[in-house]
Design a protein around this motif. Structure first.
Motif, mmCIF file in Angstrom:
data_model
loop_
_atom_site.group_PDB
_atom_site.id
_atom_site.type_symbol
_atom_site.label_atom_id
_atom_site.label_comp_id
_atom_site.label_asym_id
_atom_site.label_seq_id
_atom_site.Cartn_x
_atom_site.Cartn_y
_atom_site.Cartn_z
ATOM 1 N N GLU A 70 0.812 -1.215 0.000
ATOM 2 C CA GLU A 70 0.000 0.000 0.000
ATOM 3 C C GLU A 70 0.848 1.268 0.000
ATOM 4 O O GLU A 70 0.528 2.225 -0.701
ATOM 5 C CB GLU A 70 -0.929 -0.012 1.219
ATOM 6 C CG GLU A 70 -1.857 1.162 1.269
ATOM 7 C CD GLU A 70 -2.814 1.104 2.453
ATOM 8 O OE1 GLU A 70 -3.515 2.105 2.653
ATOM 9 O OE2 GLU A 70 -2.848 0.083 3.165
ATOM 10 N N ASN A 71 1.935 1.295 0.765
ATOM 11 C CA ASN A 71 2.785 2.487 0.797
ATOM 12 C C ASN A 71 3.363 2.800 -0.577
ATOM 13 O O ASN A 71 3.401 3.954 -0.998
ATOM 14 C CB ASN A 71 3.918 2.322 1.812
ATOM 15 C CG ASN A 71 3.417 2.337 3.236
ATOM 16 O OD1 ASN A 71 2.330 2.835 3.520
ATOM 17 N ND2 ASN A 71 4.196 1.783 4.134
ATOM 18 N N ARG A 73 2.066 1.902 -3.483
ATOM 19 C CA ARG A 73 0.961 2.342 -4.349
ATOM 20 C C ARG A 73 0.564 3.783 -4.053
ATOM 21 O O ARG A 73 0.276 4.560 -4.961
ATOM 22 C CB ARG A 73 -0.220 1.388 -4.225
ATOM 23 C CG ARG A 73 0.066 0.011 -4.816
ATOM 24 C CD ARG A 73 -1.179 -0.859 -4.943
ATOM 25 N NE ARG A 73 -1.979 -0.963 -3.749
ATOM 26 C CZ ARG A 73 -1.803 -1.863 -2.771
ATOM 27 N NH1 ARG A 73 -0.832 -2.748 -2.877
ATOM 28 N NH2 ARG A 73 -2.592 -1.895 -1.734
ATOM 29 N N ASN A 74 0.546 4.166 -2.768
ATOM 30 C CA ASN A 74 0.210 5.543 -2.413
ATOM 31 C C ASN A 74 1.255 6.519 -2.935
ATOM 32 O O ASN A 74 0.913 7.575 -3.463
ATOM 33 C CB ASN A 74 0.061 5.688 -0.895
ATOM 34 C CG ASN A 74 -1.183 5.002 -0.379
ATOM 35 O OD1 ASN A 74 -2.127 4.739 -1.115
ATOM 36 N ND2 ASN A 74 -1.181 4.682 0.899
ATOM 37 N N ASP A 75 2.533 6.173 -2.793
ATOM 38 C CA ASP A 75 3.580 7.035 -3.338
ATOM 39 C C ASP A 75 3.519 7.073 -4.861
ATOM 40 O O ASP A 75 3.692 8.129 -5.469
ATOM 41 C CB ASP A 75 4.970 6.559 -2.889
ATOM 42 C CG ASP A 75 5.486 7.330 -1.691
ATOM 43 O OD1 ASP A 75 4.834 8.303 -1.267
ATOM 44 O OD2 ASP A 75 6.557 6.955 -1.177
ATOM 45 N N ASP A 77 1.003 6.956 -6.773
ATOM 46 C CA ASP A 77 -0.075 7.851 -7.197
ATOM 47 C C ASP A 77 0.321 9.326 -7.146
ATOM 48 O O ASP A 77 -0.325 10.156 -7.779
ATOM 49 C CB ASP A 77 -1.329 7.620 -6.349
ATOM 50 C CG ASP A 77 -1.962 6.267 -6.619
ATOM 51 O OD1 ASP A 77 -1.650 5.647 -7.665
ATOM 52 O OD2 ASP A 77 -2.773 5.814 -5.782
ATOM 53 N N ARG A 78 1.382 9.656 -6.435
ATOM 54 C CA ARG A 78 1.859 11.043 -6.360
ATOM 55 C C ARG A 78 2.663 11.445 -7.591
ATOM 56 O O ARG A 78 3.022 12.616 -7.728
ATOM 57 C CB ARG A 78 2.714 11.229 -5.107
ATOM 58 C CG ARG A 78 1.914 11.099 -3.829
ATOM 59 C CD ARG A 78 2.739 11.189 -2.567
ATOM 60 N NE ARG A 78 3.873 12.078 -2.631
ATOM 61 C CZ ARG A 78 5.015 11.877 -1.970
ATOM 62 N NH1 ARG A 78 5.169 10.801 -1.216
ATOM 63 N NH2 ARG A 78 5.995 12.743 -2.059
#
Length: 171
Positions: A70-71, A73-75, A77-78
């Motif tokens: 998840e970390n 994937r979240n990064d 998306d930035r």
């Protein structure tokens, strides 16, 4: 030149080589996690460095065995330019760790794309890694061919893992 690298040298050498890439960067790894790197006094996600490469026209391929956490994937998306400029394929059979720099030099070794392998983890939290870095043309050509064969799907028809493969290519 063939150079044996180990432990802390992974971090320094691989980040230096990624920073120097001008045209092509291919990354093959079994495991892929969110990791941070140092650039001068700055600390940034490896994805930020890859995003810069894509925006400068570097052809970037990422071949990995499983979905990142998840970390990551979240990064990811930035960095919207990675969505457009990063070629990515997931192959559950990939276990090699190969990074090819401008199709002229290559790292082959044990380090996945994780913080414990070559991110900013402390020495107490690092893996013991070993690998080879070389610009020997014959060695580089062999690594490029192996990576590209998997990328093209040369093994998909005979693969025993089709049931878990999301990016089946079938050359």
């Amino acid at each position: 030149m063939i150079r044996y690298i180990k432990n802390e040298e992974h971090y320094n050498l691989l980040i230096e080589q990624i920073t120097r890439v001008k045209e092509t960067l291919w990354i093959g790894t079994a495991d892929l996690k969110d990791l941070y790197v140092k650039r001068g006094r700055e600390t940034l996600p490896l994805l930020a460095l890859l995003d810069e490469k894509v925006r400068r026209g570097v052809a970037l391929r990422l071949l990995h065995a499983k979905e990142p956490g998840e970390n990551f994937r979240n990064d990811f998306d930035r960095y919207p330019s990675l969505l457009q400029g990063l070629e990515r394929a997931l192959c559950p059979r990939v276990h090699f760790k190969i990074i090819i720099f401008d199709l002229k030099s290559v790292y082959i070794g044990s380090a996945n794309i994780t913080g414990a392998a070559f991110g900013m983890k402390s020495e107490r939290n690092r893996n013991f890694e070993a690998g080879i870095f070389t610009d020997d043309p014959a060695f580089v050509d062999e690594a490029v061919e192996q990576f590209d064969a998997v990328w093209r799907g040369a093994f998909c028809k005979e693969c025993g893992r089709k049931n878990v493969c999301k990016d089946r290519i079938d050359e």
